[in-house]
Design a protein around this motif. Structure first.
Motif, PDB file in Angstrom:
ATOM      1  N   LEU A 172       0.862  -1.173   0.000  1.00 29.86           N
ATOM      2  CA  LEU A 172       0.000   0.000   0.000  1.00 29.86           C
ATOM      3  C   LEU A 172       0.902   1.228   0.000  1.00 29.86           C
ATOM      4  N   ASN A 173       0.808   2.033  -1.033  1.00 30.86           N
ATOM      5  CA  ASN A 173       1.584   3.265  -1.143  1.00 30.86           C
ATOM      6  C   ASN A 173       0.691   4.414  -0.714  1.00 30.86           C
ATOM      7  N   VAL A 174       1.099   5.113   0.331  1.00 27.64           N
ATOM      8  CA  VAL A 174       0.287   6.159   0.925  1.00 27.64           C
ATOM      9  C   VAL A 174       1.013   7.502   0.794  1.00 27.64           C
ATOM     10  N   SER A 175       0.301   8.505   0.327  1.00 26.37           N
ATOM     11  CA  SER A 175       0.881   9.847   0.200  1.00 26.37           C
ATOM     12  C   SER A 175       0.803  10.575   1.539  1.00 26.37           C
ATOM     13  N   GLU A 176       1.512  10.066   2.501  1.00 24.40           N
ATOM     14  CA  GLU A 176       1.552  10.656   3.849  1.00 24.40           C
ATOM     15  C   GLU A 176       2.696  10.014   4.618  1.00 24.40           C
ATOM     16  N   ALA A 177       3.464  10.831   5.328  1.00 21.73           N
ATOM     17  CA  ALA A 177       4.519  10.303   6.197  1.00 21.73           C
ATOM     18  C   ALA A 177       4.619  11.098   7.488  1.00 21.73           C
ATOM     19  N   GLY A 178       4.264  12.362   7.436  1.00 18.37           N
ATOM     20  CA  GLY A 178       4.423  13.232   8.599  1.00 18.37           C
ATOM     21  C   GLY A 178       3.441  12.961   9.721  1.00 18.37           C
ATOM     22  N   ARG A 179       2.225  12.589   9.355  1.00 18.49           N
ATOM     23  CA  ARG A 179       1.203  12.320  10.372  1.00 18.49           C
ATOM     24  C   ARG A 179       1.098  10.806  10.552  1.00 18.49           C
ATOM     25  N   LYS A 180       1.888  10.301  11.478  1.00 19.01           N
ATOM     26  CA  LYS A 180       2.018   8.869  11.708  1.00 19.01           C
ATOM     27  C   LYS A 180       0.678   8.185  11.977  1.00 19.01           C
ATOM     28  N   TYR A 181      -0.228   8.863  12.678  1.00 17.95           N
ATOM     29  CA  TYR A 181      -1.519   8.272  13.027  1.00 17.95           C
ATOM     30  C   TYR A 181      -2.347   7.934  11.786  1.00 17.95           C
ATOM     31  N   ILE A 182      -2.211   8.715  10.708  1.00 11.86           N
ATOM     32  CA  ILE A 182      -2.946   8.430   9.474  1.00 11.86           C
ATOM     33  C   ILE A 182      -2.450   7.130   8.861  1.00 11.86           C
ATOM     34  N   VAL A 183      -1.138   6.985   8.772  1.00 12.81           N
ATOM     35  CA  VAL A 183      -0.549   5.776   8.201  1.00 12.81           C
ATOM     36  C   VAL A 183      -0.913   4.556   9.054  1.00 12.81           C
ATOM     37  N   GLU A 184      -0.836   4.705  10.374  1.00  9.01           N
ATOM     38  CA  GLU A 184      -1.184   3.592  11.257  1.00  9.01           C
ATOM     39  C   GLU A 184      -2.659   3.231  11.147  1.00  9.01           C
ATOM     40  N   ASN A 185      -3.539   4.224  10.987  1.00  5.87           N
ATOM     41  CA  ASN A 185      -4.966   3.934  10.820  1.00  5.87           C
ATOM     42  C   ASN A 185      -5.245   3.175   9.525  1.00  5.87           C
ATOM     43  N   ILE A 186      -4.518   3.512   8.466  1.00  6.66           N
ATOM     44  CA  ILE A 186      -4.673   2.777   7.202  1.00  6.66           C
ATOM     45  C   ILE A 186      -4.194   1.339   7.383  1.00  6.66           C
ATOM     46  N   ALA A 187      -3.074   1.154   8.068  1.00  4.99           N
ATOM     47  CA  ALA A 187      -2.570  -0.202   8.323  1.00  4.99           C
ATOM     48  C   ALA A 187      -3.578  -0.997   9.154  1.00  4.99           C
ATOM     49  N   LYS A 188      -4.163  -0.365  10.167  1.00  4.52           N
ATOM     50  CA  LYS A 188      -5.179  -1.049  10.994  1.00  4.52           C
ATOM     51  C   LYS A 188      -6.404  -1.396  10.154  1.00  4.52           C
ATOM     52  N   ALA A 189      -6.799  -0.481   9.266  1.00  7.04           N
ATOM     53  CA  ALA A 189      -7.963  -0.734   8.413  1.00  7.04           C
ATOM     54  C   ALA A 189      -7.738  -1.925   7.492  1.00  7.04           C
ATOM     55  N   ASN A 232       7.380  12.485   1.793  1.00  9.30           N
ATOM     56  CA  ASN A 232       6.015  12.393   2.313  1.00  9.30           C
ATOM     57  C   ASN A 232       5.280  11.172   1.758  1.00  9.30           C
ATOM     58  N   ARG A 233       5.939  10.032   1.827  1.00 10.21           N
ATOM     59  CA  ARG A 233       5.380   8.775   1.335  1.00 10.21           C
ATOM     60  C   ARG A 233       5.593   7.696   2.373  1.00 10.21           C
ATOM     61  N   SER A 234       4.632   6.780   2.445  1.00 11.58           N
ATOM     62  CA  SER A 234       4.762   5.606   3.298  1.00 11.58           C
ATOM     63  C   SER A 234       4.369   4.383   2.495  1.00 11.58           C
ATOM     64  N   VAL A 235       4.991   3.266   2.812  1.00 12.69           N
ATOM     65  CA  VAL A 235       4.651   1.990   2.192  1.00 12.69           C
ATOM     66  C   VAL A 235       4.319   1.017   3.316  1.00 12.69           C
ATOM     67  N   ILE A 236       3.142   0.432   3.220  1.00 18.09           N
ATOM     68  CA  ILE A 236       2.698  -0.569   4.185  1.00 18.09           C
ATOM     69  C   ILE A 236       2.735  -1.914   3.471  1.00 18.09           C
ATOM     70  N   THR A 237       3.493  -2.862   4.003  1.00 15.11           N
ATOM     71  CA  THR A 237       3.601  -4.190   3.404  1.00 15.11           C
ATOM     72  C   THR A 237       2.700  -5.148   4.161  1.00 15.11           C
ATOM     73  N   ILE A 238       1.832  -5.802   3.410  1.00 14.94           N
ATOM     74  CA  ILE A 238       0.843  -6.702   3.988  1.00 14.94           C
ATOM     75  C   ILE A 238       0.972  -8.067   3.327  1.00 14.94           C
ATOM     76  N   ALA A 239       0.810  -9.131   4.103  1.00 15.34           N
ATOM     77  CA  ALA A 239       0.738 -10.489   3.563  1.00 15.34           C
ATOM     78  C   ALA A 239      -0.665 -11.010   3.817  1.00 15.34           C
ATOM     79  N   THR A 240      -1.202 -11.700   2.822  1.00 20.40           N
ATOM     80  CA  THR A 240      -2.545 -12.260   2.933  1.00 20.40           C
ATOM     81  C   THR A 240      -2.644 -13.496   2.062  1.00 20.40           C
ATOM     82  N   SER A 241      -3.698 -14.258   2.241  1.00 19.37           N
ATOM     83  CA  SER A 241      -3.911 -15.404   1.358  1.00 19.37           C
ATOM     84  C   SER A 241      -4.424 -14.879   0.026  1.00 19.37           C
ATOM     85  N   VAL A 242      -4.168 -15.628  -1.040  1.00 17.99           N
ATOM     86  CA  VAL A 242      -4.561 -15.202  -2.378  1.00 17.99           C
ATOM     87  C   VAL A 242      -6.068 -14.968  -2.452  1.00 17.99           C
TER      88      VAL A 242
END
Length: 138
Positions: free
Chosen positions: A15-32, A57-67
């Motif tokens: 997940l490529n997110v156009s945000e890095a400064g506001r950590k809570y936004i990135v963490e909320n997307i990861a939780k979602a 101002n970019r964040s990358v969230i790496t997620i693993a899931t079943s196909v």
């Protein structure tokens, strides 16, 4: 008798997110990303890493899931109001266009009016920022 996890096919999602400064936004997307449409935790989804680059101002969230959980982007739209999702790679069916191909098609770096874009999921973007997802079978 317990079910076996041998042979489980995994997919990686970036997940490529156009945000890095506001950590809570990135963490909320990861939780979602961990939640299904009913707000319950997906049993076969894990956040492996969150990398944020303050300079760009970019964040990358790496997620693993079943196909079989490739509908994850649909659940994200429900839990991250106002996000726009443009799919590419394995998630972009049937074309399976690469990120470069998809950005060229959308005029991502030359476009000035982003509200005219039709995202695959979610609301039309108001500016060049947001959330993109790529799924790759492992």
């Amino acid at each position: 008798m317990s079910s076996s996890r041998v042979g489980l096919r995994l997919a990686a999602c970036l997940l490529n997110v156009s945000e890095a400064g506001r950590k809570y936004i990135v963490e909320n997307i990861a939780k979602a990303a961990l939640l299904d449409k009913n707000g319950k935790k997906h049993l076969q989804v894990s956040v492996l890493n969150i990398f944020s680059d303050q300079d760009y101002n970019r964040s990358v969230i790496t997620i693993a899931t079943s196909v079989d959980k490739l509908g994850l982007a649909e659940d994200l739209v429900l839990h991250v109001p106002g996000c726009s999702v443009f799919l590419f790679g394995e998630a972009d069916l049937p074309e399976k266009r690469s990120l470069v191909q998809r950005r060229k098609q959308l005029g991502w770096f030359t476009r000035r009016d982003f509200s005219a874009l039709q995202p695959d999921l979610g609301a039309a973007p108001s500016q060049r920022c947001g959330l993109t997802a790529c799924f790759r079978a492992l």
